[in-house]
Design a protein around this motif. Structure first.
Motif, PDB file in Angstrom:
ATOM      1  N   TYR A  67       0.844  -1.192   0.000  1.00 52.41           N
ATOM      2  CA  TYR A  67       0.000   0.000   0.000  1.00 52.41           C
ATOM      3  C   TYR A  67       0.876   1.237   0.000  1.00 52.41           C
ATOM      4  N   THR A  68       0.259   2.354  -0.358  1.00 52.86           N
ATOM      5  CA  THR A  68       0.933   3.640  -0.294  1.00 52.86           C
ATOM      6  C   THR A  68       0.303   4.412   0.858  1.00 52.86           C
ATOM      7  N   LYS A  70       0.250   8.097   2.798  1.00 54.70           N
ATOM      8  CA  LYS A  70       0.601   9.510   2.893  1.00 54.70           C
ATOM      9  C   LYS A  70       0.249   9.934   4.310  1.00 54.70           C
ATOM     10  N   THR A  81       5.301  10.424   2.219  1.00 53.97           N
ATOM     11  CA  THR A  81       4.592   9.419   1.426  1.00 53.97           C
ATOM     12  C   THR A  81       5.499   8.204   1.283  1.00 53.97           C
ATOM     13  N   PHE A  82       4.947   7.044   1.601  1.00 53.12           N
ATOM     14  CA  PHE A  82       5.702   5.794   1.645  1.00 53.12           C
ATOM     15  C   PHE A  82       5.011   4.735   0.791  1.00 53.12           C
ATOM     16  N   ARG A  83       5.791   3.898   0.130  1.00 52.67           N
ATOM     17  CA  ARG A  83       5.267   2.681  -0.501  1.00 52.67           C
ATOM     18  C   ARG A  83       5.698   1.548   0.416  1.00 52.67           C
ATOM     19  N   LEU A  97       8.942   8.063  -0.770  1.00 57.83           N
ATOM     20  CA  LEU A  97       8.640   8.636  -2.083  1.00 57.83           C
ATOM     21  C   LEU A  97       8.852  10.139  -2.133  1.00 57.83           C
ATOM     22  N   SER A 101       9.905  11.344   3.739  1.00 61.62           N
ATOM     23  CA  SER A 101       9.746   9.902   3.966  1.00 61.62           C
ATOM     24  C   SER A 101      11.065   9.152   3.777  1.00 61.62           C
ATOM     25  N   SER A 164      -3.630   4.464  -0.051  1.00 62.15           N
ATOM     26  CA  SER A 164      -4.027   4.275  -1.450  1.00 62.15           C
ATOM     27  C   SER A 164      -3.227   3.118  -2.040  1.00 62.15           C
ATOM     28  N   ALA A 165      -3.589   2.745  -3.243  1.00 59.15           N
ATOM     29  CA  ALA A 165      -2.897   1.682  -3.989  1.00 59.15           C
ATOM     30  C   ALA A 165      -2.739   0.412  -3.159  1.00 59.15           C
ATOM     31  N   TYR A 166      -3.751   0.107  -2.365  1.00 59.46           N
ATOM     32  CA  TYR A 166      -3.734  -1.102  -1.542  1.00 59.46           C
ATOM     33  C   TYR A 166      -3.950  -2.315  -2.441  1.00 59.46           C
TER      34      TYR A 166
END
Length: 190
Positions: A67-68, A70, A81-83, A97, A101, A164-166
Motif C-alpha cells: 500500500y501507499t 501519505k 509518502t511511503f510505498r 517517495l 519519507s 491508497s494503492a492497496y
C-alpha cells in the motif's frame, strides 16, 4: 393531604427527572458507540486489525500486501509518502517517495506502520477519548483515510493517514508484485 400530594408530585418529578437522565445517558452512550462523519465511507473499527465498512463488509488485514501511505499533519516523525510492503504481518520494505519519507525510512524505519498498526492507533485514540478519531473505508472494508486529533485545542497533535494503492498478495506466500525485487529489510529510495 396537601403535603402528601406535594410529596407525590415531587416524587413524580424526581422519577421523570431520573428517567430523563437515564434516557439521556443511554442515548449518549449509544451515540458515542457509533462514528458519525460527513464522509459516506466512515465507520467504526470493530477491533484491532479488523475494520467494518458502512456497507457491513468486514476487512481482515491479510498477512501480505502492499500500500501507499501519505502521512501528514502534526509534529511527528512519520511525515511523508511511503510505498509499504507487508509480509507475514510485518513491514518488509518501505520506500520513501519524498524527501521527508526517505529521511524517516533511513533514520527511523520502525516508524513505518502496517495498516493493522494504523487501525490499532485509531482504536487507541478512541479509547483515549480523542476529540477526533475517524476513518473512511473502501468498499472492500480496508481503511482509506484515518484522521486523528487528540485535543482540538492543542496545536500539532493531529495525524492524517491516507491509504491508497492497496493490493493484497494474490498468493500469501508470494510477493504482491511478481517479478519485482523486494528486499527483506526496510530501504530508502534514492
Amino acid at each position: 393531604m396537601t403535603v402528601v400530594r406535594l410529596k407525590s408530585v415531587r416524587a413524580s418529578l424526581r422519577s421523570v427527572s431520573v428517567a430523563g437522565l437515564v434516557g439521556g445517558l443511554l442515548w449518549a452512550t449509544v451515540a458515542c458507540g457509533t462514528e458519525s462523519s460527513s464522509g459516506s465511507g466512515s465507520a467504526q473499527v470493530a477491533g484491532p486489525e479488523t475494520a467494518t465498512s458502512p456497507s457491513g463488509t468486514t476487512w481482515q488485514e491479510p498477512d501480505s500486501y502492499v500500500y501507499t501511505l501519505k502521512s501528514s499533519e502534526g509534529e511527528r516523525s512519520l511525515i511523508g509518502t511511503f510505498r509499504v510492503t507487508v509480509r507475514d504481518g510485518k513491514v518488509a520494505e518501505a520506500v520513501g517517495l519524498d524527501a521527508n519519507s526517505r529521511r524517516v525510512v533511513k533514520q527511523l524505519p520502525a516508524e513505518v506502520p502496517t495498516i493493522g498498526e494504523l487501525l490499532d492507533e485509531l482504536e487507541q485514540s478512541r479509547l483515549d477519548d480523542a476529540d477526533t478519531a475517524e476513518a473512511e473505508y473502501a468498499p472492500d472494508g480496508h481503511p482509506e483515510r484515518i484522521s486523528l486529533d487528540w485535543d482540538k485545542n492543542a496545536i500539532d497533535d493531529e495525524a492524517l493517514y491516507v491509504i491508497s494503492a492497496y493490493a493484497p498478495a494474490v498468493d500469501q506466500r508470494a510477493d504482491p508484485f511478481v517479478g519485482d525485487s523486494v528486499s527483506a529489510g526496510v530501504s530508502a529510495s534514492p
